[in-house]
Design a protein around this motif. Structure first.
Motif, PDB file in Angstrom:
ATOM      1  N   THR A 177       0.870  -1.183   0.000  1.00  0.00           N
ATOM      2  CA  THR A 177       0.000   0.000   0.000  1.00  0.00           C
ATOM      3  C   THR A 177       0.905   1.231   0.000  1.00  0.00           C
ATOM      4  N   ALA A 178       0.358   2.376  -0.419  1.00  0.00           N
ATOM      5  CA  ALA A 178       1.177   3.595  -0.506  1.00  0.00           C
ATOM      6  C   ALA A 178       1.775   3.936   0.857  1.00  0.00           C
ATOM      7  N   GLU A 179       0.994   3.713   1.914  1.00  0.00           N
ATOM      8  CA  GLU A 179       1.465   4.053   3.265  1.00  0.00           C
ATOM      9  C   GLU A 179       2.653   3.158   3.666  1.00  0.00           C
ATOM     10  N   GLN A 180       2.535   1.860   3.410  1.00  0.00           N
ATOM     11  CA  GLN A 180       3.614   0.934   3.778  1.00  0.00           C
ATOM     12  C   GLN A 180       4.849   1.152   2.914  1.00  0.00           C
ATOM     13  N   GLU A 181       4.628   1.479   1.653  1.00  0.00           N
ATOM     14  CA  GLU A 181       5.760   1.761   0.766  1.00  0.00           C
ATOM     15  C   GLU A 181       6.542   2.962   1.295  1.00  0.00           C
ATOM     16  N   GLN A 182       5.803   3.940   1.755  1.00  0.00           N
ATOM     17  CA  GLN A 182       6.430   5.141   2.323  1.00  0.00           C
ATOM     18  C   GLN A 182       7.284   4.775   3.548  1.00  0.00           C
ATOM     19  N   ALA A 208       8.212  -4.326  -3.919  1.00  0.00           N
ATOM     20  CA  ALA A 208       9.017  -4.719  -2.748  1.00  0.00           C
ATOM     21  C   ALA A 208       9.421  -6.178  -2.905  1.00  0.00           C
ATOM     22  N   ASN A 209      10.658  -6.480  -2.512  1.00  0.00           N
ATOM     23  CA  ASN A 209      11.195  -7.841  -2.603  1.00  0.00           C
ATOM     24  C   ASN A 209      11.200  -8.450  -1.214  1.00  0.00           C
ATOM     25  N   LEU A 210      10.481  -9.550  -1.040  1.00  0.00           N
ATOM     26  CA  LEU A 210      10.549 -10.309   0.208  1.00  0.00           C
ATOM     27  C   LEU A 210      11.328 -11.584  -0.092  1.00  0.00           C
ATOM     28  N   SER A 211      12.513 -11.715   0.501  1.00  0.00           N
ATOM     29  CA  SER A 211      13.308 -12.945   0.347  1.00  0.00           C
ATOM     30  C   SER A 211      13.346 -13.624   1.702  1.00  0.00           C
ATOM     31  N   LEU A 212      12.846 -14.824   1.749  1.00  0.00           N
ATOM     32  CA  LEU A 212      12.573 -15.481   3.027  1.00  0.00           C
ATOM     33  C   LEU A 212      13.316 -16.811   3.109  1.00  0.00           C
ATOM     34  N   LEU A 213      13.917 -17.071   4.261  1.00  0.00           N
ATOM     35  CA  LEU A 213      14.622 -18.337   4.476  1.00  0.00           C
ATOM     36  C   LEU A 213      13.986 -19.082   5.627  1.00  0.00           C
ATOM     37  N   LEU A 214      13.853 -20.385   5.450  1.00  0.00           N
ATOM     38  CA  LEU A 214      13.163 -21.204   6.434  1.00  0.00           C
ATOM     39  C   LEU A 214      13.893 -22.532   6.564  1.00  0.00           C
ATOM     40  N   LEU A 230       4.155 -18.209   4.240  1.00  0.00           N
ATOM     41  CA  LEU A 230       3.911 -16.774   4.421  1.00  0.00           C
ATOM     42  C   LEU A 230       3.036 -16.529   5.645  1.00  0.00           C
ATOM     43  N   THR A 231       2.031 -17.357   5.829  1.00  0.00           N
ATOM     44  CA  THR A 231       1.163 -17.218   7.006  1.00  0.00           C
ATOM     45  C   THR A 231       1.986 -17.407   8.279  1.00  0.00           C
ATOM     46  N   HIS A 232       2.871 -18.393   8.265  1.00  0.00           N
ATOM     47  CA  HIS A 232       3.727 -18.634   9.438  1.00  0.00           C
ATOM     48  C   HIS A 232       4.556 -17.378   9.758  1.00  0.00           C
ATOM     49  N   THR A 235       2.142 -14.476  10.953  1.00  0.00           N
ATOM     50  CA  THR A 235       1.555 -14.641  12.292  1.00  0.00           C
ATOM     51  C   THR A 235       2.631 -14.550  13.376  1.00  0.00           C
ATOM     52  N   SER A 236       3.884 -14.781  13.010  1.00  0.00           N
ATOM     53  CA  SER A 236       4.964 -14.690  14.004  1.00  0.00           C
ATOM     54  C   SER A 236       5.531 -13.277  14.078  1.00  0.00           C
ATOM     55  N   SER A 237       5.235 -12.429  13.109  1.00  0.00           N
ATOM     56  CA  SER A 237       5.818 -11.087  13.089  1.00  0.00           C
ATOM     57  C   SER A 237       4.743 -10.044  12.782  1.00  0.00           C
ATOM     58  N   ALA A 238       4.385  -9.322  13.838  1.00  0.00           N
ATOM     59  CA  ALA A 238       3.368  -8.265  13.667  1.00  0.00           C
ATOM     60  C   ALA A 238       3.894  -7.212  12.677  1.00  0.00           C
ATOM     61  N   HIS A 239       5.214  -7.039  12.695  1.00  0.00           N
ATOM     62  CA  HIS A 239       5.814  -6.044  11.802  1.00  0.00           C
ATOM     63  C   HIS A 239       5.584  -6.435  10.337  1.00  0.00           C
ATOM     64  N   LEU A 240       5.893  -7.696  10.016  1.00  0.00           N
ATOM     65  CA  LEU A 240       5.697  -8.156   8.632  1.00  0.00           C
ATOM     66  C   LEU A 240       4.208  -8.126   8.281  1.00  0.00           C
ATOM     67  N   ALA A 241       3.368  -8.486   9.261  1.00  0.00           N
ATOM     68  CA  ALA A 241       1.914  -8.482   9.010  1.00  0.00           C
ATOM     69  C   ALA A 241       1.454  -7.079   8.617  1.00  0.00           C
ATOM     70  N   SER A 242       1.972  -6.046   9.310  1.00  0.00           N
ATOM     71  CA  SER A 242       1.504  -4.699   8.949  1.00  0.00           C
ATOM     72  C   SER A 242       2.092  -4.254   7.610  1.00  0.00           C
ATOM     73  N   ARG A 243       3.343  -4.644   7.339  1.00  0.00           N
ATOM     74  CA  ARG A 243       3.930  -4.297   6.030  1.00  0.00           C
ATOM     75  C   ARG A 243       3.109  -4.884   4.874  1.00  0.00           C
ATOM     76  N   LEU A 244       2.679  -6.136   5.053  1.00  0.00           N
ATOM     77  CA  LEU A 244       2.032  -6.828   3.932  1.00  0.00           C
ATOM     78  C   LEU A 244       0.505  -6.696   3.938  1.00  0.00           C
ATOM     79  N   ALA A 245      -0.031  -5.976   4.943  1.00  0.00           N
ATOM     80  CA  ALA A 245      -1.494  -5.795   4.977  1.00  0.00           C
ATOM     81  C   ALA A 245      -1.914  -5.024   3.727  1.00  0.00           C
ATOM     82  N   GLY A 246      -2.823  -5.571   2.975  1.00  0.00           N
ATOM     83  CA  GLY A 246      -3.326  -4.899   1.762  1.00  0.00           C
ATOM     84  C   GLY A 246      -2.370  -4.991   0.582  1.00  0.00           C
TER      85      GLY A 246
END
Ligand SMILES: Cc1cc2nc3c(=O)[nH]c(=O)nc-3n(C[C@H](O)[C@H](O)[C@H](O)COP(=O)(O)OP(=O)(O)OC[C@H]3O[C@@H](n4cnc5c(N)ncnc54)[C@H](O)[C@@H]3O)c2cc1C
Length: 388
Positions: A177-182, A208-214, A230-232, A235-246
């Protein structure tokens, strides 16, 4: 049988394109084989460190002119903890499909015969006479051979496991979203969650590039499904959840990679070809320095080649130069997976992140661009003193 070339290069990523360009600049006849027929997305966080950008500039690739965005701050997020600091060097970010194509065009313009859509299947021989067996069932001979196939090993030339080899990687592009991009502009974010970590940054064009290691065991718990992975993480990171909301996913499925040998450094062996980039050493990706290392290895190898230094001596030198940064980064990478509480310590001492960033890259005194003819890094390895 085709005519004998000076050099064949297997792989047209940063390491392969760079060594091809540098050897052609020395007047050598070079043929480079790249298995992909056209530009495509690659597994990578797409962060270019300062040294990486300087090496690219020396090859005629100007990241800013290509549209790269500046990244000058780092943020670490783990559970509800955030730690932030300025990077000790400004980085840049741009999709690999743009940069790698540009590098191959530079190689071609400098005289390298670039063959797209053809893989090197096998490499046999020894210094002085190599034979590459190609995917189109032909063969190509050369005096020297440079292996820059990155994440993929040539048949019979497998890298051993590395010291952290239980991670699987996923890469996905998002439109935020424009807000998260900002909020993300100018930052590279490292997000820790149980069993893994992810890097998030803008790469230009509102993407945005999300590179994830598991870990493989966590991946099993996620039934090896991207949506569950991605759900894992969310749900483990409120920060990532808000970044990716919308946010919107921009690829139908992620790019994936398994069996990454983090911490690997190739041991020099007699009568081997020249191994560059990820074939020479594998730096944990959170450092954003893998491409710098790939380019560094190409400049180091080209300098050695011009001086008449052997591939064995070059490989020994590369392993030596990278020993401490790769070992340190791999230890940290293991801690990031097993101790997400690490972020608490970094919140108390955020400046430590700048120090970590400095210690997990090619030491700056080894980065020699344009003045390599003045000082040799190979004092004891010369085949003959007249080459110096
Ligand atoms: C999850 C993840 C995130 C990362 N993020 C970053 C980052 O943000 N910044 C950074 O600097 N580094 C990052 N890296 C590391 C970086 O991607 C590598 O270190 C870098 O790409 C190595 O360059 P290379 O030229 O050795 O190999 P590659 O870039 O892998 O290029 C190898 C090329 O060889 C070709 N090829 C393979 N096999 C053959 C064959 N048999 N014949 C012909 N061609 C062949 C491939 O198609 C490819 O084009 C990351 C790595 C991972 C796994």
């Amino acid at each position: 049988m085709s005519a004998m070339l000076d050099a064949i290069v297997a792989g047209g990523g940063p390491a392969g394109a760079a060594i091809g360009t540098l050897l052609a600049g020395q007047g050598r006849s070079v043929m480079l084989f790249e298995k992909t027929a056209a530009a495509q997305d690659k597994m990578c966080g797409e962060f270019f460190s300062e040294e990486g950008a300087r090496y690219l500039a020396a090859l005629g690739v100007d990241l800013r002119a290509l549209g790269a965005v500046t990244i000058d701050r780092v943020r670490l997020a783990a559970r509800d903890v955030l730690a932030e600091c300025a990077l000790p060097f400004p980085g840049l970010s741009l999709p690999r499909r743009i940069v790698d194509e540009c590098l191959l065009q530079r190689a071609s313009a400098s005289g390298v015969a670039v063959v797209r859509g053809t893989s090197v299947e096998q490499l046999t021989g020894e210094p002085g006479e190599w034979c590459a067996r190609l995917s189109d069932s032909t063969e190509q001979r050369s005096k020297d051979a440079f292996v820059a196939t990155g994440k993929y090993d040539l048949r019979g030339r497998k890298r051993n496991g590395g010291s952290q080899n239980d991670l699987v990687a996923f890469k996905m592009y998002f439109r935020l979203t424009a807000e998260q991009e900002q909020h993300l502009r100018g930052w590279v974010e490292l997000i820790l969650f149980p069993g893994g970590y992810a890097g998030l940054q803008l790469v230009g064009g509102g993407c945005a590039n999300l590179s994830l290691l598991l870990t493989k065991s966590e991946l099993k718990r996620c039934a090896a499904e991207w949506s569950r992975v991605l759900t894992h993480a969310i749900t483990s990171s409120a920060h990532l959840a808000s970044r990716l909301a919308g946010a919107t996913q921009l690829r139908s499925k992620p790019i994936t990679l398994s069996a990454i040998p983090y911490g690997y450094r190739r041991t020099a062996t007699e009568d081997a070809p020249w191994y560059l980039g990820d074939q020479g050493a594998v730096m944990p990706s959170f450092t954003g320095d893998g491409m710098s290392i790939a380019l560094h290895s190409a400049f180091l190898a080209a300098d050695a080649y011009q001086r008449g230094v052997t591939a064995h001596a070059y490989q020994t030198m590369l392993a030596r130069q990278l020993k401490h940064p790769v070992q340190f980064a791999t230890t940290l990478s293991r801690c990031m997976v097993s101790m997400p509480a690490l972020a608490q310590a970094l919140r108390l001492y955020p400046g430590a992140m700048a120090w970590i960033a400095s210690c997990t890259r090619v030491p700056s005194h080894f980065v020699k661009i344009g003045d390599s003819h003045r000082t040799s890094p190979y004092p004891s390895f010369h085949r003959c003193a007249g080459d110096i």
